[in-house]
Each structure stands twice: as C-alpha cells, then as structure tokens.
Write a protein that holds these residues in place. Structure first.
Motif, PDB file in Angstrom:
ATOM      1  N   VAL A 102      62.472  18.819  44.390  1.00  0.00           N
ATOM      2  CA  VAL A 102      61.894  17.893  45.374  1.00  0.00           C
ATOM      3  C   VAL A 102      62.228  16.451  45.000  1.00  0.00           C
ATOM      4  O   VAL A 102      62.649  15.642  45.847  1.00  0.00           O
ATOM      5  CB  VAL A 102      60.366  18.098  45.462  1.00  0.00           C
ATOM      6  N   MET A 106      64.577  14.014  47.323  1.00  0.00           N
ATOM      7  CA  MET A 106      63.887  13.006  48.135  1.00  0.00           C
ATOM      8  C   MET A 106      63.860  11.607  47.515  1.00  0.00           C
ATOM      9  O   MET A 106      63.588  10.626  48.210  1.00  0.00           O
ATOM     10  CB  MET A 106      62.440  13.454  48.382  1.00  0.00           C
ATOM     11  N   SER A 107      64.134  11.511  46.217  1.00  0.00           N
ATOM     12  CA  SER A 107      64.016  10.193  45.574  1.00  0.00           C
ATOM     13  C   SER A 107      65.028   9.195  46.111  1.00  0.00           C
ATOM     14  O   SER A 107      64.833   7.976  45.968  1.00  0.00           O
ATOM     15  CB  SER A 107      64.167  10.334  44.061  1.00  0.00           C
ATOM     16  N   GLN A 109      65.802   9.116  49.327  1.00  0.00           N
ATOM     17  CA  GLN A 109      65.438   8.854  50.719  1.00  0.00           C
ATOM     18  C   GLN A 109      64.334   7.804  50.835  1.00  0.00           C
ATOM     19  O   GLN A 109      64.257   7.077  51.822  1.00  0.00           O
ATOM     20  CB  GLN A 109      64.961  10.154  51.392  1.00  0.00           C
ATOM     21  N   TYR A 117      57.608   8.456  51.230  1.00  0.00           N
ATOM     22  CA  TYR A 117      58.082   9.539  50.366  1.00  0.00           C
ATOM     23  C   TYR A 117      57.199  10.771  50.534  1.00  0.00           C
ATOM     24  O   TYR A 117      57.689  11.902  50.677  1.00  0.00           O
ATOM     25  CB  TYR A 117      58.073   9.060  48.912  1.00  0.00           C
ATOM     26  N   LEU A 120      57.890  12.495  53.851  1.00  0.00           N
ATOM     27  CA  LEU A 120      59.129  13.273  53.848  1.00  0.00           C
ATOM     28  C   LEU A 120      58.960  14.574  53.046  1.00  0.00           C
ATOM     29  O   LEU A 120      59.486  15.631  53.419  1.00  0.00           O
ATOM     30  CB  LEU A 120      60.263  12.439  53.250  1.00  0.00           C
ATOM     31  N   VAL A 121      58.211  14.502  51.948  1.00  0.00           N
ATOM     32  CA  VAL A 121      57.978  15.705  51.137  1.00  0.00           C
ATOM     33  C   VAL A 121      57.189  16.733  51.927  1.00  0.00           C
ATOM     34  O   VAL A 121      57.457  17.947  51.848  1.00  0.00           O
ATOM     35  CB  VAL A 121      57.263  15.338  49.823  1.00  0.00           C
ATOM     36  N   LEU A 124      59.553  18.296  54.296  1.00  0.00           N
ATOM     37  CA  LEU A 124      60.395  19.221  53.524  1.00  0.00           C
ATOM     38  C   LEU A 124      59.639  20.525  53.260  1.00  0.00           C
ATOM     39  O   LEU A 124      60.192  21.627  53.418  1.00  0.00           O
ATOM     40  CB  LEU A 124      60.782  18.552  52.198  1.00  0.00           C
ATOM     41  N   THR A 275      65.714  16.061  55.620  1.00  0.00           N
ATOM     42  CA  THR A 275      65.128  17.131  54.789  1.00  0.00           C
ATOM     43  C   THR A 275      65.720  18.506  55.056  1.00  0.00           C
ATOM     44  O   THR A 275      65.400  19.459  54.326  1.00  0.00           O
ATOM     45  CB  THR A 275      63.608  17.195  55.032  1.00  0.00           C
ATOM     46  N   TYR A 327      52.783  19.962  48.424  1.00  0.00           N
ATOM     47  CA  TYR A 327      54.243  19.957  48.484  1.00  0.00           C
ATOM     48  C   TYR A 327      54.765  21.361  48.182  1.00  0.00           C
ATOM     49  O   TYR A 327      53.984  22.269  47.883  1.00  0.00           O
ATOM     50  CB  TYR A 327      54.832  18.895  47.561  1.00  0.00           C
TER      51      TYR A 327
END
Length: 870
Positions: A102, A106-107, A109, A117, A120-121, A124, A275, A327
């Motif tokens: 993860v 995502m880091s 984005q 963040y 988005l997680v 995802l 994602t 998450y």
C-alpha cells in the motif's frame, strides 16, 4: 400425487447446501458452537486482541497511515472474513506485505498520512475487495497458484528491506524526505550517519535489543509489547530529564478512543485510475497470502479449505472494511497461528477478538501518546528482519539456480518498484514453467527384473536393447513440447540406426493435444518406413480416446497400444531382427534368455574344445568361421591334468584366441583341470549352456577308433548339446550340406537346426532319406517334401533324394557323390560305449566320412554358441 424419492431429493439438497456454503457459510459452522467451544474461542479471541495491538500500530505506520488505521483494519474485516470465509482459524487484518505494498503504491500519489492519501487508500481497498469477490464468484481460486513460492519469498524479502529503509530516518533521527527511493535512502544514511541524533538512536537501539532478547529468552512474553514498554519508558525518562526539545524524541501521539468511523472511498475517475493497477497487484498478493496461510493451518487442523470461498470472504472483508476506515487486509499469519495455538475451535474466535480489540483500544488509546517513533522504528526493524526467510532462501539457492534467479529478480525489482517486482517474478515463473513443460522428461528405462513384474525402471547405466529403445515420457505432449519430443525420438535412431523401434512407457504422459498427436502419428509412419514401429504401454484411457477420435490410432497402428499388465516386451520381441539378436550379448529382456530368436529359430552358443595339437587346427578354423557367421562369442576351452598346469592351458588357447580376434570374433577362455579330458569338456559345455560343441578327431589306430576315435566317442555319447565333429581334412562347408532324415519326430529338430545353419552360411542343402523297402517310399517322399518346403520358406536352396539301402553306408556314399562338406544327422541318447559298440548311423557315418559331421541331439538347445576341438 407424485411422491419424490430420496434419490430425486439428493441433487436438490446438494444444490441448496452449495448455495448456503457460498452465500451464508457461517450457517454451516454456527450450530457447532456450544458451551465448550465458546470458552475456547473466548480465550483465543482475547489472546488475539493483545497480539494485534502493537502489530496494528506498526503495520499502519508501514502503510503511511495514522496508527489507529492499523487497528481499524483488524476489526471489521476480521468479522466479515470469519463469517464468509471457509477456514475456522484464519484471522483477517493488516499484514506486513500488504502494508508495504500500500505504501509503495500510494506514497507517490499523495502525502502519506494526509486526508487525500487516506481517501486513495480506502478506494484501493474497495477495488481490492471487488476484484477478490469477482474472482471468488467466478471460481478462479487457482490463479494464486501462478504466484510461485520463490516469488513470494523474494517479494517478502524485498518488502522487508523497504520496511527497514522506510524507518531509517526514525531509527537514526536523520532527515530523509518521505517517498525517497531505497537506493537514495542508503546513500543518505551514509552521508548523514555521523549526524544521527544520539538520543533517538539510544531509544531505537534499546528497543531493538529488548525485542531481540525477549523473543530469544522470554518466548511467552509478546516481544513487541515488551519492546514498546521499555522504549516508551526510556524515552519518557530522557524527555523528562532533558526536555523533548533537546532530545528530539518524537512520539506517535494519542490514539482516538472511538469505534472505527464510517468512511467513504473516493470513486472519482481520477482516483479509480490511480488505484486500479496497484489494486490488481495487491489483490493477487493478498489472496496468495490468505489462501496459503489458511492451507498451512488446515494441514494441522485437518480441515478442508475452499480457496474460492476464501476469495469471497476476503473480498467482502475489504469491501465492507473500506466503509469502516480499514485499509487492505489479508490473512495474518501471526494472528492466525496464535488463534490456532490458543485453542480456537470456530471462526467465532476471530469475531470475539475484534470485540476485545475495541475494548483494549478504548483503554490504552491515550497511552499511545508516550510511544516514541524511534521505538516504533526499532520494532519495525525486528519485523522486517523476521520477514526475510533465510532458511527457504538458502534451500532455494542450493536446490534450483533457476528458482534462485526468479527470487533474486523479484527481490531486486521490488526494491525499485513494488508492482513491477511482483509482475517480473510472476512473468519469469510462467516463462520457467512453460520452458519446463515444453521439455517433458524422456527417460530411458528397462524392464524390472523382479519375477512377474510388468513395469519398467530407469536404465541408469544398465544395458539397453540395441534394437528396441524403451523410454518413459513424464509430462504433457502439447504444442509447446511437440518439437522437443519429436527431436528426441528422432535422435534415438540417429545415435543408433539399429534402434528402429521405440516403446513409450506412457503412464506418465499427462496431456495430449492435436500437435502432440500429429507428432506421434508422423513418428509412427517414419519408423514403419525404417522397418520398425512406435508402440505405447499403459497409455491413459482418456488420451487413447482422444487419439481414436482424431483417427490417430489408425495412423499409429491399432496393435501399437498395450494396456497395463500385458507382456509388451514379449509381443515386440518377435518384431526384432533375428540376425542382430543372434549376435547380441546384452540380453535385456526375459525372452533374450530363451532358446528361440525372434524368427523362431533356436539361439546358438558355440564352444570349441581344443588340445592345442595339429589336429585342432581344422576344428579351430571351422569354429571361428561359424561364430563369425552367427555373430556370437566363441567359448574356447581346454583341459589340463591339474591346477598347476594352468599356464600351459592358457598357452594352448592363445593361438585360437588370436585367430578369433583376427576374424573379429570375441572369445572367452575356459581352462579346466582333471584326469579325464572328455568329462571336463562335457562339464564345461554344460556350465556354459553350450548349444553346439565343436571338437576335432584324431586318426584311427585300432578297430574301435576306426569307428569313432576314443575321446570323440565319449564326447558324442555324453554331451547334452549338439556336437560338430571336424576331422583333420575337413574345412568350413561352402559347397553343399547333406541332411539325413529318417522321418521321426526327432528329425524335425534336426532339420530346424540345419535350416538355421544353412541360412547363415548360405549353403544349399540336400535332404536324404534311406529306405530299405519300397513300401517306405511314400512316407519318405512326404517327409522330405515337408522339410524341403519349410526350408524354402526360409530362403534356403534345397533338393531331396531318396536312396535304397542301409542308412550308414548310403548316407556316406551319397555325401561323397554330392561332394557334401557338412553332414547333419540326428542321434538318440544312449549309454556311452554300449551305444558305440552297437554301431548306430552316427557311428558309421563318422567312420566313413572325412568332412565335418554335425550330430544333433534331441531336446532343447542352449542359448548362444561355442566351439571345441580335441
């Protein structure tokens, strides 16, 4: 009114039960919950809640999320996974591999820890759940099998290194921006090493040491909790004494003491696009992790795991979790293992663990304000080290260099790009799989030697038949392997042109497609043109039906397929070249040790008995020539008075051995010692399983020897094998053979051997019958016609002649008239000299002729041939 029978209701019951197992699987295990199982599940659930507290905080930190999100991910997903999964002991929640995946995805984005963040997680996580649910409903659980063990080990090791790299700044107290690549972190560590914060480093090192010592010496104590407590106390003391501004020791901060808040993933096209790719990678990784852990525990609990149902359970857990601030989750090995060891009996233990976790969170959330980030870094270093499976990496390195290369490529790829690393590993695994399946194992085999065995064993240096190659094919013969198999089969007769026939032991042939069937049909046609064939033993019935449907059985040959427990070698033995079999010394098959060659003729073994005198020269020349024609080894023997005269015996055989070698005939020397030479020769012939014994004959010096010759008489009388007597004036026959026939049953065996000799020496034959009265003519004519017909069928030129008079004189006279240089006569067994004195046809023929005379004994002949003179 129609009453349904039980057999009509069973399918309906099965369907309903199947739907329940898919849609409401918890209804199948819930009735098993009772007072005893509830007590065990309660204890296991409480233990699991204590374990997940430090883990959840650590995993959330790895994922770049606020610490509480790691605990949220251990609550609702665990409940849903337990209700809809198939495993009784698998506990869903945050894991190290998923957390690092993860973060890596995502880091780039958004800023880790920020609201964007987190949004988005959550998106995802939702997509991961959707993909997992789709795969489960489509019953595509087998997809996880394409992620090999080496890829998982390499990916996990790479993720562990990334975890450690991500915590370098917190461990040493140096300034490294978030999202810095792995290689740059290493570079910055080298540049800033001497600028490390000593207070932060002290807390990190003490926490790390505490965790190591606790895990080694106090195994019952959770090492993460012990390390957190010691690191937090040390940081609090240092901050209290020196002040936080001076020490620079930061803390995680208090956790919100609340239930998981409701959340809404970002369903914008931009978020979905960002994602989608990472979701596919995490989907396969999460499913591989969950199913692998479930199966590993199921081996111990003896439970049957449904991989597709696990896909559904994990998918629903992530979909629901995305709306409860969780998450991406998967099966947790640590929590699942603890759950099983703590005595959990049903998935209720996982549900209870989530409830206990909520209570624990409400109680200890404020204490997180005292948890230093340096201590968390030390704990995560321990987690990262534990993720590197050195044992399996060492085993893979020493087991397979190809798997080692895949592991290394996955590990290195993961360090630079997590998604690309696992894709590279899967791609290389598939390439390796296709390469291996395109080269099925083709192993030379030979028949097993056990009595009554019908199977084959690996040749492994054992002698193989020079005409029939037997191979075992292990694997699939499909389009990718067709060329390799065809080349391997063609290479057989290229290496050995005599191996025109191939028998495939096909029990290990697992799959066949049209391309493979075409290769087999082409090879069968090619081998038929060579004069051989392609045959199959124990071919799977489904593969045979496939060949039959495509009319390939007709092209290969209906008689080329042999089912299990059939004597396939015995059937194919008759297809071999008898000339090659006659010269062969390999004797691989049981049939090779019999008395008959593939064409039905008897197998010859020659022995020459010699005394080394001038009278042994003619027998030696004939024996060597006959062995050369038959293509067999010549046994050469002599007899001496005692063992002390062994050297004299070897010297006596040396000229014969040299003569045989000059003619290209292999020989074996036999020296026996004893006072009676004739008895030693007979014993040697019996021991060697001799078929034809070649001996010489000295000139007659008295009345008895005029009839036969002393030693020769004893040998003819006592030897069980056929005896070829070669006088000093005789030589290898070239002009004509004379076969004496008396019409008896024994004479048929005499004619058979004469046919074989005539065939290999290409000598015409005259079959002679002596009659004393006219009334015997009809029977004699019928007998000669029958024998001549059989000889002509074998390609032997022959004619017949009937003469009147006593057999000994007429046969000898006719042989002289025809110029025959070999006379073949039959002999009935008798008693030594008593039979000799009586004077038989054999005795008188030998006494009157100078050419070679073959006395054929009744009964079975031996195996290959040898010759004797003396």
């Amino acid at each position: 009114m129609h009453i349904a029978h039980a057999d009509e209701l069973v399918p309906e019951l099965k369907i309903k039960r199947g739907l329940v197992a898919r849609l409401l699987p918890f209804l199948l295990w819930w009735p098993k919950v009772n007072r005893h199982t509830f007590r065990d599940d309660l204890l296991a659930g409480f233990t699991g809640a204590l374990i997940v507290l430090p883990q959840g905080v650590a995993f959330a930190t790895i994922a770049g999320l606020p610490p509480q999100y790691g605990l949220y991910a251990a609550m609702m997903p665990a409940v849903i996974g337990a209700l809809w999964g198939s495993s009784w002991h698998l506990v869903s929640g945050p894991t190290t591999a998923i957390s690092i995946a993860v973060f890596a995805a995502m880091s780039h984005q958004a800023e880790p820890g920020s609201a964007q963040y987190i949004s988005l997680v959550l998106t995802l996580t939702f997509l991961v759940g959707v993909f997992q649910l789709i795969l489960g409903l489509a019953r595509m659980g087998a997809l996880v099998n394409f992620i090999s063990h080496s890829v998982v080990i390499g990916f996990t090791a790479g993720a562990a290194i990334l975890i450690g790299a991500s915590q370098v700044k917190n461990f040493f107290g140096i300034d490294i921006p978030r999202g810095t690549p792995f290689y740059e972190i290493i570079h910055q560590l080298g540049v800033q090493f001497f600028d490390a914060n000593p207070h932060v480093l002290t807390v990190s090192v003490v926490t790390l040491a505490t965790g190591i010592l606790t895990r080694r010496y106090w195994k019952r104590m959770p090492y993460m909790i012990a390390a957190m407590i010691v690191g937090s106390v040390l940081a609090a003391v240092m901050n209290g004494m020196l002040g936080q501004a001076a020490t620079g020791i930061k803390t995680v901060g208090a956790l919100p003491a609340t239930l998981p808040p409701l959340s809404l993933p970002d369903f914008s096209l931009e978020a979905l696009h960002a994602t989608l790719g990472p979701a596919l990678v995490i989907t396969m990784l999460a499913l591989t992790e969950a199913v692998s852990i479930a199966r590993a525990i199921a081996v111990r609990s003896e439970q049957r795991i449904d991989g597709n149902q696990e896909f559904i359970g994990q998918g629903l857990a992530n979909i629901v979790g995305a709306f409860f601030s969780s998450y991406a989750s998967s099966g947790s090995f640590n929590r699942s293992g603890v759950n099983y060891e703590a005595g959990a009996k049903t998935p209720l233990a996982s549900i209870l663990a989530s409830g206990f976790l909520i209570v624990v969170l409400l109680l200890v959330a404020p204490l997180a304000a005292y948890l230093p980030t340096a201590a968390m870094a030390g704990i995560l270093f321990l987690v990262a080290w534990g993720l590197i499976d050195f044992h399996h990496m060492h085993a893979i390195w020493h087991t397979s260099k190809a798997e080692s290369a895949i592991l290394a490529a996955t590990l290195i790829g993961t360090l630079f790009n997590l998604e690309m690393g696992i894709f590279v590993g899967v791609f290389l695994s598939l390439v390796m799989f296709l390469y291996r399946t395109s080269r099925p194992e083709i192993v030379p085999v030979v028949p097993a030697q056990q009595q009554g065995a019908y199977h084959f064993v690996r040749a492994q240096g054992r002698r193989e038949c020079p005409q029939l190659r037997v191979v075992r094919v292990n694997g699939a013969l499909y389009f990718g392997a067709a060329s390799y198999v065809q080349q391997a089969l063609q290479q057989i007769d290229e290496d050995n042109p005599l191996q025109k026939s191939v028998l495939i032991a096909a029990a290990g042939l697992t799959y066949l497609d049209v391309a493979g069937a075409e290769v087999l049909a082409q090879e069968a046609r090619r081998r038929r043109r060579l004069g051989g064939g392609l045959y199959f033993y124990r071919l799977n019935q489904s593969l045979y039906r496939f060949l039959k449907q495509g009319d390939y059985v007709h092209e290969i040959g209906e008689g080329a397929f042999f089912p299990v427990m059939t004597n396939v070698v015995g059937a194919l033995y008759r297809t071999l070249d008898p000339d090659v079999c006659g010269r062969c010394k390999t004797r691989v098959f049981k049939e090779c040790h019999g008395t008959l060659l593939p064409d039905g003729f008897r197998r010859q073994r020659l022995m020459l008995a010699t005394d080394g005198s001038e009278f042994a020269r003619a027998p030696t020349a004939v024996a060597v020539a006959l062995a050369q024609r038959f293509g067999v080894t010549l046994d050469v023997m002599t007899a001496v008075d005692s063992a002390a005269e062994r050297e004299r015996g070897d010297a006596r055989l040396a000229p014969t051995v040299r003569e045989a070698a000059a003619a290209g005939v292999a020989s074996e020397e036999i020296v026996r010692h004893g006072k009676n030479a004739a008895q030693e020769v007979v014993a040697a012939a019996a021991a060697a399983d001799t078929n034809i014994l070649v001996i010489g004959r000295r000139p007659a010096t008295d009345l008895k020897q005029k009839l036969l010759g002393d030693t020769t008489a004893h040998l003819i009388a006592d030897a069980r094998c056929h005896v070829l007597v070669v006088g000093a004036q005789a030589g290898m026959w070239q002009h004509r053979m004379l076969l004496a026939s008396d019409g008896s049953d024994t004479s048929d065996g005499v004619a058979e051997l004469a046919t074989q000799i005539a065939k290999v020496t290409r000598t015409p034959v005259t079959i002679v019958a002596a009659v004393a009265q006219d009334k015997e003519l009809a029977a004699a004519e019928e007998d000669l016609a029958h024998k001549a017909g059989l000889m002509k069928l074998e390609g032997v030129s022959c004619d017949t002649r009937i003469v009147k008079g006593a057999a000994p004189e007429t046969i000898a006279r006719t042989a002289q008239e025809l110029g025959a240089d070999l006379v073949v006569v039959g002999s009935h067994r008798g008693k030594g000299l008593a039979r000799i004195v009586a004077g038989s046809v054999v005795d008188r023929v030998l006494g009157d002729l100078q050419c070679a005379v073959l006395i054929v004994k009744p009964g079975e002949a031996g195996a290959i041939s040898s010759t004797v003179s003396g």
